[in-house]
Design a protein around this motif. Structure first.
Motif, mmCIF file in Angstrom:
data_model
loop_
_atom_site.group_PDB
_atom_site.id
_atom_site.type_symbol
_atom_site.label_atom_id
_atom_site.label_comp_id
_atom_site.label_asym_id
_atom_site.label_seq_id
_atom_site.Cartn_x
_atom_site.Cartn_y
_atom_site.Cartn_z
ATOM 1 N N ARG A 84 0.834 -1.208 0.000
ATOM 2 C CA ARG A 84 0.000 0.000 0.000
ATOM 3 C C ARG A 84 0.869 1.257 0.000
ATOM 4 N NH1 ARG A 84 -5.222 0.482 0.946
ATOM 5 N NH2 ARG A 84 -5.387 -1.517 2.011
ATOM 6 N N ASP A 91 -5.263 -0.410 -4.473
ATOM 7 C CA ASP A 91 -6.582 -1.039 -4.580
ATOM 8 C C ASP A 91 -6.850 -1.551 -5.981
ATOM 9 O OD1 ASP A 91 -7.324 -0.486 -1.836
ATOM 10 O OD2 ASP A 91 -7.540 1.603 -2.467
ATOM 11 N N CYS A 119 -0.111 -6.202 1.081
ATOM 12 C CA CYS A 119 0.273 -5.787 2.432
ATOM 13 C C CYS A 119 0.244 -4.273 2.594
ATOM 14 C CB CYS A 119 1.670 -6.303 2.742
ATOM 15 S SG CYS A 119 1.807 -8.104 2.668
ATOM 16 N N ASP A 120 0.032 -3.852 3.840
ATOM 17 C CA ASP A 120 0.074 -2.428 4.156
ATOM 18 C C ASP A 120 1.500 -1.918 4.257
ATOM 19 O OD1 ASP A 120 -2.704 -1.944 4.266
ATOM 20 O OD2 ASP A 120 -2.799 -2.757 6.299
ATOM 21 N N THR A 121 2.439 -2.785 4.663
ATOM 22 C CA THR A 121 3.818 -2.350 4.864
ATOM 23 C C THR A 121 4.790 -3.387 4.304
ATOM 24 O OG1 THR A 121 4.060 -3.453 7.010
ATOM 25 C CG2 THR A 121 3.160 -1.191 7.029
ATOM 26 N N GLN A 124 5.235 -6.311 6.741
ATOM 27 C CA GLN A 124 4.240 -7.381 6.622
ATOM 28 C C GLN A 124 4.607 -8.326 5.479
ATOM 29 O OE1 GLN A 124 0.602 -5.191 6.055
ATOM 30 N NE2 GLN A 124 0.168 -5.080 8.249
#
Length: 158
Positions: A84, A91, A119-121, A124
């Motif tokens: 992200r 998205d 993943c957000d990071t 992760q």
């Protein structure tokens, strides 16, 4: 951790399976871990007929997976990572890749192992990449689930 509740997969026999792995190139450290896990699974399952291809990014996975699904492979595995950022790009890419790969599997009847990390990071992603100190090995899991599904399909009455 996202792997909580994962089933213990039992692999009956992968003799004679043809499996292709298509891996993106973005986020080299994560991708090297995913590919390493996929190769470990192929070795452990004794899958000799294998093809490993690299594509520029995760968005390019579906078109190559579709081509391989039409070439007699028993399973195709897609490996990638999308992390992200500050725009909606995350998205759109995640949705396009996920829907594309699901459609290919349904339309062709060829199992597609989903090893695309969303993943957000970066932390992760690294935790799921199957490298030292990772809690999960999604490359390994994607090959194993695709192979198990292929053996189930192989066992169905014709």
């Amino acid at each position: 951790m996202s792997g909580n509740g994962a089933p213990e997969l039992v692999v009956e026999s992968c003799t004679g399976l043809r499996v292709a792995v298509v891996a993106a190139q973005w986020h080299e450290k994560v991708m090297n871990g995913l590919v390493g896990g996929a190769l470990r699974a192929l070795d452990e399952l004794r899958i000799q007929e294998r093809t490993i291809l690299r594509v520029p990014g995760s968005f390019e996975l579906p078109v190559v997976v579709k081509a391989l699904a039409g070439q007699g492979y028993d399973a195709v595995v897609a490996l990638g990572v999308v992390i992200r950022g500050g725009t909606p790009h995350f998205d759109y890419v995640c949705q396009g890749v996920t829907q594309g790969l699901a459609k290919i599997s349904i339309d062709t009847g060829v199992p597609v192992g989903f090893g695309v990390l969303t993943c957000d990071t970066e932390e992760q992603a690294l935790d799921r990449a199957g490298i030292e100190n990772s809690n999960e090995d999604k490359g390994y899991e994607a090959v194993t689930t695709a192979a198990v599904t292929a053996t189930i399909l192989r066992s169905l009455p014709t």
